[in-house]
Design a protein around this motif. Structure first.
Motif, PDB file in Angstrom:
ATOM      1  N   ALA A  34       0.835  -1.208   0.000  1.00  0.00           N
ATOM      2  CA  ALA A  34       0.000   0.000   0.000  1.00  0.00           C
ATOM      3  C   ALA A  34       0.868   1.255   0.000  1.00  0.00           C
ATOM      4  O   ALA A  34       0.589   2.208  -0.733  1.00  0.00           O
ATOM      5  CB  ALA A  34      -0.936  -0.007   1.203  1.00  0.00           C
ATOM      6  N   LEU A  35       1.929   1.267   0.804  1.00  0.00           N
ATOM      7  CA  LEU A  35       2.808   2.434   0.837  1.00  0.00           C
ATOM      8  C   LEU A  35       3.554   2.595  -0.481  1.00  0.00           C
ATOM      9  O   LEU A  35       3.768   3.715  -0.946  1.00  0.00           O
ATOM     10  CB  LEU A  35       3.779   2.340   2.010  1.00  0.00           C
ATOM     11  N   GLY A  36       3.965   1.487  -1.105  1.00  0.00           N
ATOM     12  CA  GLY A  36       4.615   1.557  -2.409  1.00  0.00           C
ATOM     13  C   GLY A  36       3.680   2.109  -3.467  1.00  0.00           C
ATOM     14  O   GLY A  36       4.065   2.963  -4.285  1.00  0.00           O
ATOM     15  N   LEU A  37       2.444   1.651  -3.457  1.00  0.00           N
ATOM     16  CA  LEU A  37       1.448   2.151  -4.408  1.00  0.00           C
ATOM     17  C   LEU A  37       1.140   3.622  -4.140  1.00  0.00           C
ATOM     18  O   LEU A  37       0.997   4.414  -5.074  1.00  0.00           O
ATOM     19  CB  LEU A  37       0.176   1.307  -4.316  1.00  0.00           C
ATOM     20  N   HIS A  38       1.074   3.988  -2.877  1.00  0.00           N
ATOM     21  CA  HIS A  38       0.836   5.382  -2.503  1.00  0.00           C
ATOM     22  C   HIS A  38       1.944   6.280  -3.055  1.00  0.00           C
ATOM     23  O   HIS A  38       1.668   7.321  -3.662  1.00  0.00           O
ATOM     24  CB  HIS A  38       0.769   5.507  -0.982  1.00  0.00           C
ATOM     25  N   THR A  39       3.189   5.872  -2.868  1.00  0.00           N
ATOM     26  CA  THR A  39       4.315   6.672  -3.345  1.00  0.00           C
ATOM     27  C   THR A  39       4.333   6.756  -4.865  1.00  0.00           C
ATOM     28  O   THR A  39       4.545   7.830  -5.439  1.00  0.00           O
ATOM     29  CB  THR A  39       5.643   6.085  -2.831  1.00  0.00           C
ATOM     30  N   SER A  40       4.082   5.634  -5.531  1.00  0.00           N
ATOM     31  CA  SER A  40       4.040   5.634  -7.000  1.00  0.00           C
ATOM     32  C   SER A  40       2.924   6.533  -7.517  1.00  0.00           C
ATOM     33  O   SER A  40       3.106   7.297  -8.466  1.00  0.00           O
ATOM     34  CB  SER A  40       3.836   4.220  -7.531  1.00  0.00           C
ATOM     35  N   GLY A  41       1.769   6.455  -6.891  1.00  0.00           N
ATOM     36  CA  GLY A  41       0.648   7.292  -7.296  1.00  0.00           C
ATOM     37  C   GLY A  41       0.924   8.765  -7.043  1.00  0.00           C
ATOM     38  O   GLY A  41       0.578   9.627  -7.863  1.00  0.00           O
ATOM     39  N   LEU A  42       1.575   9.062  -5.924  1.00  0.00           N
ATOM     40  CA  LEU A  42       1.921  10.447  -5.610  1.00  0.00           C
ATOM     41  C   LEU A  42       2.861  11.021  -6.659  1.00  0.00           C
ATOM     42  O   LEU A  42       2.640  12.124  -7.171  1.00  0.00           O
ATOM     43  CB  LEU A  42       2.559  10.522  -4.225  1.00  0.00           C
ATOM     44  N   LEU A  43       3.890  10.266  -7.008  1.00  0.00           N
ATOM     45  CA  LEU A  43       4.836  10.734  -8.025  1.00  0.00           C
ATOM     46  C   LEU A  43       4.161  10.897  -9.384  1.00  0.00           C
ATOM     47  O   LEU A  43       4.420  11.860 -10.111  1.00  0.00           O
ATOM     48  CB  LEU A  43       6.018   9.770  -8.128  1.00  0.00           C
TER      49      LEU A  43
ATOM     50  N   GLN B 261       2.033  14.042  -9.311  1.00  0.00           N
ATOM     51  CA  GLN B 261       2.866  15.244  -9.369  1.00  0.00           C
ATOM     52  C   GLN B 261       3.304  15.509 -10.808  1.00  0.00           C
ATOM     53  O   GLN B 261       3.297  16.655 -11.269  1.00  0.00           O
ATOM     54  CB  GLN B 261       4.081  15.109  -8.456  1.00  0.00           C
ATOM     55  N   ALA B 262       3.667  14.452 -11.512  1.00  0.00           N
ATOM     56  CA  ALA B 262       4.050  14.603 -12.922  1.00  0.00           C
ATOM     57  C   ALA B 262       2.855  15.057 -13.755  1.00  0.00           C
ATOM     58  O   ALA B 262       2.989  15.917 -14.630  1.00  0.00           O
ATOM     59  CB  ALA B 262       4.611  13.291 -13.457  1.00  0.00           C
ATOM     60  N   ALA B 263       1.678  14.497 -13.482  1.00  0.00           N
ATOM     61  CA  ALA B 263       0.479  14.908 -14.215  1.00  0.00           C
ATOM     62  C   ALA B 263       0.162  16.375 -13.940  1.00  0.00           C
ATOM     63  O   ALA B 263      -0.180  17.127 -14.860  1.00  0.00           O
ATOM     64  CB  ALA B 263      -0.709  14.025 -13.817  1.00  0.00           C
TER      65      ALA B 263
END
Length: 89
Positions: free
Chosen positions: A25-34, A37-39
């Motif tokens: 969940a934390l890995g997915l959270h970080t990937s989604g956050l990045l 941010q790019a979007a």
């Protein structure tokens, strides 16, 4: 200030996630956050292509405030046991 708000959201995520899925969940959270941010940077660049940069920055700031206002009531609700059970199901 944005980073400190993110810590509160991470704490909520950990509260709502079963122990055996927290790392994922934390890995997915970080990937989604990045990715978001790019979007956001991409959208800001596209907006700045059509209007002056200062105006584009203002438009993006207002959009950010609107999203914050929309999400705040839901995020102020405490994470309860029933919330955790719904998420786990």
């Amino acid at each position: 200030m944005g980073f400190s708000a993110g810590l509160l959201l991470q704490d909520r995520l950990i509260t709502l996630t079963p122990d055996d899925l927290r790392g994922q969940a934390l890995g997915l959270h970080t990937s989604g956050l990045l990715a978001m941010q790019a979007a956001g940077a991409t959208i800001a660049g596209l907006v700045a292509q059509f209007i002056p940069a200062g105006t584009a920055m203002s438009v993006m700031a207002i959009a950010s405030l609107l999203v914050t206002l929309v999400l705040t009531p839901t995020l102020r609700q405490p994470a309860t046991a029933s919330t955790v059970e719904r998420v786990a199901a």
